[in-house]
Design a protein around this motif. Structure first.
Motif, short mmCIF file in Angstrom:
data_model
loop_
_atom_site.label_atom_id
_atom_site.label_comp_id
_atom_site.label_asym_id
_atom_site.label_seq_id
_atom_site.Cartn_x
_atom_site.Cartn_y
_atom_site.Cartn_z
N GLU B 3 0.86 -1.18 0.00
CA GLU B 3 0.00 0.00 0.00
C GLU B 3 0.89 1.23 0.00
O GLU B 3 1.83 1.32 0.78
CB GLU B 3 -0.88 -0.02 1.25
CG GLU B 3 -1.89 1.11 1.25
CD GLU B 3 -2.91 0.99 2.37
OE1 GLU B 3 -3.72 0.04 2.34
OE2 GLU B 3 -2.89 1.85 3.26
N LYS B 4 0.61 2.15 -0.90
CA LYS B 4 1.42 3.35 -0.95
C LYS B 4 0.51 4.57 -0.87
O LYS B 4 -0.50 4.64 -1.59
CB LYS B 4 2.23 3.36 -2.24
CG LYS B 4 3.22 4.51 -2.33
CD LYS B 4 4.19 4.30 -3.47
CE LYS B 4 5.05 5.56 -3.66
NZ LYS B 4 5.91 5.46 -4.81
N TYR B 5 0.89 5.51 -0.03
CA TYR B 5 0.08 6.72 0.15
C TYR B 5 0.81 7.91 -0.46
O TYR B 5 2.03 8.05 -0.29
CB TYR B 5 -0.19 6.94 1.65
CG TYR B 5 -1.02 8.16 1.94
CD1 TYR B 5 -2.31 8.30 1.41
CD2 TYR B 5 -0.53 9.19 2.75
CE1 TYR B 5 -3.08 9.42 1.68
CE2 TYR B 5 -1.29 10.32 3.02
CZ TYR B 5 -2.57 10.42 2.48
OH TYR B 5 -3.32 11.55 2.74
N GLU B 11 -4.02 10.37 -2.34
CA GLU B 11 -4.29 9.12 -3.05
C GLU B 11 -3.59 7.96 -2.37
O GLU B 11 -2.48 8.11 -1.84
CB GLU B 11 -3.75 9.19 -4.49
CG GLU B 11 -4.51 10.11 -5.41
CD GLU B 11 -5.83 9.53 -5.89
OE1 GLU B 11 -6.12 8.35 -5.58
OE2 GLU B 11 -6.58 10.26 -6.55
N THR B 12 -4.22 6.80 -2.43
CA THR B 12 -3.61 5.57 -1.96
C THR B 12 -3.68 4.57 -3.10
O THR B 12 -4.69 4.52 -3.81
CB THR B 12 -4.40 5.01 -0.76
OG1 THR B 12 -4.38 5.99 0.28
CG2 THR B 12 -3.80 3.71 -0.24
N ARG B 14 -3.13 0.42 -3.74
CA ARG B 14 -2.80 -0.91 -3.24
C ARG B 14 -2.39 -1.76 -4.43
O ARG B 14 -2.98 -1.64 -5.50
CB ARG B 14 -4.01 -1.53 -2.55
CG ARG B 14 -4.46 -0.66 -1.38
CD ARG B 14 -5.57 -1.26 -0.56
NE ARG B 14 -5.84 -0.34 0.53
CZ ARG B 14 -7.03 0.20 0.81
NH1 ARG B 14 -8.07 -0.14 0.09
NH2 ARG B 14 -7.16 1.05 1.80
#
Lengths: 430, 420
Positions: B3-5, B11-12, B14
């Motif tokens: 998961e990157k934010y 925005e996220t 996955r």
């Protein structure tokens, strides 16, 4: 997520609708003028905004105006022009990055300021050179509207069906009426609109409504509005006249057909039953017209219907081979008769309801869709309920309700265009 | 699951890479009713030659697009109609370097996703259905050829990139598609539609693990070898400096191109943004040149420009309608003389950077563009949503440098479609 709209009286006769929402990365702001459709005035209304958008006192040409929008993180300001029943709705539409995503920089105040400049401070009080070039652009656009044979046929059919009614006036006006607009008359028209025209502002975004109201109120304080505003005229309702059948010739490879029905003036088409009927009859790719007249009988290339509940008019338009015009007309009439007799399957009802449910749910997913939805409701003085709240009413509609609406439609006009040769070919077949 | 934010964008993303090589992205959109699914193949109209298992292979021009049309056929009927009956709006497209299948719905997402994954992974071609499609695609080719903008743009690319894969028409020609058979389609499907060459991206309020599980159910277990793309050479001399053709139109339509010779291995995202901002600085509505040309009636509202970047090929393009297209080209070159002399004003360039970034943030409102951009850059091994960090390193000098290297008389091709 349900959104509520707050309504403010910004100035006499000028409402502000504020939709507070954190759902989108953008915000939008619209300044609209609402005018009765009028053949004399329509081209002036269509011309005003493009001239205004050429430059302001502070940003007097396209480049500097565009640079000021670039500085607002690429905010877009553009003109828009629509026709809603018998009202011309036009103005300036803007959308911009919401303040939450502009790296701590506030964008909305700059957008409000630019909106004020455009409305109140056009370059040179509207420069003649801008007027001349935009008048030419509009004249070109009116002429070019004939190139789209489909919408041109619908416009012609409405003119034949509703002569003298505001409903028959086209959004852009006619070249003849445009010719009589001068720089002097347009400047005068702008002043009148600002002082006494009905206006509607819309904001959608994350800012609290009271703040937006304050910002716009301060910014537009310079407008001196008359206390009393003339209300918009009520919509003209008429019953069907004696059936008119008109065929005209034009250079087209595919013939175009437009049929128009009226509903009696004392019959008010109920909202939910009306929209389900419209979807089921010809509004979707699972409708009776599409599946039967186009798919099953292959009588046309394209077909759709639209219902204007307030005006009490329904139109069906189709692209047809000239030789099939009469059969296509008969089949469309027959499909409507089937609706009126209640010959409606469970599947047709389910498809129409599912389609409308999807449309209403998805309209909450776009800021532009919400603006359009709430502006229309405000214009017709309807309660500002969120779109998804209407789904329940749609699901309650029965086949009998749909049949009851269909039974009220009376055929008024059958209009078609086709090439000279095709028609001869068509009649030779009969 | 990774998961990157992205804090500046809110925005996220996955993501998962399955054992078979398929990448799955989900981009959450809380509070939205609609869900959008995008299933992309790193294969497009450019790909008419490739290498696999040490062997050189080829297929007729237009195969990727033909395949896209035929994939909707299933043994049990048309996938298109099945999705429509479920309330989903489905579509597909083929570009020079990508084929994508997509749908949007507000209801029955899981069922629709199953249909999508199933039909894209299950070829079902018969000689009869291929024959029938030939007629439909011929019509589409005819429609493209009737579009003056398509014609001007295509002649431009053909002149500029005579030895590069970009010159291939995505739709093909009536002649080239006549060589396409069910066998060709089956071969190309098994060559390119392999999980390691595909990405599934879903934008909306969905459960990432459920999407991944659906992907696992419908894709092969084994990892297959990827084909090696052949792009050819972008540096060869131009075939033509100017092309003129005639059509039933009211005003001439033009396309002016300037080939940009970028060193190989340039990052796409950074270079793309530099190209976009540089072209906006010289040709955008806020540039001096645009204002002058508009005021002089040399261009009108139809004028548009872009920076195009593909594997091993990049160019600037300006297009529109004008009675004086050659003068437009001359004026652009004169505008470049000014940049040579004075450079690009850094204060204006910083405003243009802001506008470009704002445009990309606004574009995140479109589910389709979000998925497309994420997949496009992921196929090149880059992360699209890192765009906001690119701007701080872009300078007016860098933009002027790219323009001065590319927007020159010797790199220019003009393509005009004139009224009969």
């Amino acid at each position: 997520m349900s959104n509520t709209v707050e309504v403010f009286e910004l100035m006499p006769g000028a409402q502000l609708l504020c939709l507070k929402t954190d759902k989108f990365k953008t915000g939008c702001m619209y300044a609209s003028f609402l005018r009765d459709m009028d053949a004399d005035e329509a081209p002036a209304n269509a011309l005003l905004m493009p001239v205004i958008m050429r430059g302001t006192e502070k940003h007097p040409d396209i480049s500097s105006l565009s640079l000021s929008m670039d500085g607002l993180y690429g905010a877009d300001f553009g003109v828009y022009l629509r026709k809603k029943a018998e009202t011309q709705v036009f103005g300036i539409a803007s959308d911009f990055v919401d303040d939450r995503f502009s790296g701590g920089e506030e964008i909305l105040p700059g957008c409000v300021d630019l909106m004020r400049e455009l409305l109140l401070e056009p370059a040179g009080g509207m420069r003649e050179e801008y007027f001349t070039s935009e008048k030419q652009n509009l004249a070109d656009a009116i002429r070019a509207s004939m190139n789209d044979k489909h919408s041109w046929t619908v416009q012609r059919a409405v003119e034949i069906m509703c002569p003298g009614e505001p409903y028959s006036v086209s959004r852009l006006g006619t070249p003849e009426k445009l010719e009589s607009v001068t720089i002097g008359s347009l400047r005068q028209h702008r002043r009148e609109l600002l002082s006494s025209g009905r206006m509607l502002f819309f904001y959608g975004g994350s800012r609290p409504p009271a703040e937006v109201y304050g910002m716009l109120g301060d910014s537009l304080g310079g407008i001196s509005r008359e206390k009393e505003q003339e209300p918009l005229s009520p919509i003209v309702r008429k019953g069907a006249a004696e059936k008119k059948e008109i065929r005209e010739h034009m250079e087209v490879t595919q013939a175009k057909l437009c049929m128009g029905w009226r509903f009696r003036p004392d019959y008010e088409i109920p909202y939910a039953a009306g929209v389900v009927f419209s979807a089921l009859f010809g509004g979707t790719s699972t409708s009776k017209l599409f599946l039967n007249v186009r798919e099953k009988l292959s009588l046309c290339y394209s077909i759709d219907s639209s219902l204007d509940r307030r005006k009490g008019i329904m139109l069906v338009s189709a692209g047809v081979d000239a030789g099939d015009l009469d059969r296509c007309t008969d089949q469309i009439t027959e499909q409507l008769a089937m609706c009126a007799r209640g010959e409606i399957s469970q599947e047709e009802m389910e498809n129409a309801r599912a389609y409308l449910k999807g449309v209403l749910r998805a309209s909450g997913d776009s800021l532009g869709g919400l603006q359009e939805y709430y502006t229309t409701r405000a214009l017709f003085s309807l309660p500002l309920t969120p779109p998804e709240d209407l789904i329940g009413q749609i699901l309650d509609v029965s086949a009998e309700d749909v049949a009851a609406v269909a039974a009220q439609a009376e055929l008024d006009t059958v209009y078609s265009i086709c090439g000279q040769d095709e028609e001869e070919e068509g009649s030779a077949l009969q | 699951m990774k998961e990157k934010y992205y804090p500046s964008l809110g925005e996220t993303v996955r993501s998962d890479v399955l054992d078979n090589g398929l990448t799955v992205f989900t981009v959450p959109r809380e509070g939205f009713s609609k869900v959008f699914a995008f299933y992309a193949v790193n294969y497009g109209g450019m790909d008419v030659r490739w290498k696999k298992g040490g062997r050189e292979c080829s297929s007729p021009e237009g195969t990727a697009h033909f395949l896209e049309h035929k994939m909707f056929d299933m043994e049990e009927g048309s996938a298109d109609l099945m999705l429509a009956a479920n309330g989903a709006q489905a579509n597909a497209f083929t570009s020079g370097d990508m084929t994508a299948y997509l749908f949007e719905c507000t209801d029955r997402f899981e069922e629709n996703l199953d249909i999508l994954l199933n039909f894209v992974n299950t070829p079902f071609f018969t000689p009869q259905s291929v024959e029938k499609e030939m007629g439909i695609i011929s019509q589409e080719i005819g429609m493209c050829e009737d579009d003056p903008y398509w014609r001007a743009g295509h002649s431009l690319v053909e002149s500029m990139f005579g030895a590069h894969a970009l010159k291939n028409r995505t739709v093909g020609t009536k002649e080239s598609i006549s060589h396409i058979t069910d066998r060709v389609l089956t071969d190309c499907h098994s060559t390119f539609y392999v999980p390691s060459n595909m990405i599934l991206c879903v934008v909306g309020d969905v459960d990432h693990d459920a999407v991944t599980e659906a992907a696992l159910r419908h894709t092969p277990r084994q990892r297959a070898e990827k084909a090696e793309r052949w792009t050819g050479d972008a540096g060869v001399p131009f075939a033509m400096k100017e092309t003129v053709s005639k059509m039933e139109i009211s005003r001439p339509v033009f396309s002016i191109g300037f080939r940009a010779d970028l060193p190989p291995g340039e990052p796409f995202l950074e270079c793309g943004i530099l190209g976009d901002t540089a072209s906006a600085a010289v040709l955008g509505p806020s540039s001096e040149l645009y204002g002058e040309m508009y005021a002089d009636g040399i261009i009108n509202g139809s004028f548009d420009f872009s920076f195009e970047m593909h594997e091993g090929a990049a160019y600037f393009e300006a297009r529109g309608e004008s009675d004086r297209p050659r003068e437009t080209a001359e004026r652009i070159l004169e505008g470049m003389d000014r940049i040579k002399k004075n450079g690009i004003d850094p204060s204006i360039f910083s405003v243009i950077k802001k506008a470009d970034m704002g445009g990309r943030i606004k574009e995140l409102g479109s589910f389709e563009m979000t998925a497309w951009n994420i997949c496009d850059l992921a196929f090149r091994g880059e992360d699209y949503l890192e765009f906001s960090s690119v701007y701080k390193d872009l300078t007016a000098e860098g933009a002027a440098g790219l323009l001065l290297d590319s927007v020159r008389e010797e790199n220019m091709v003009l393509s005009v479609v004139e009224p009969v």
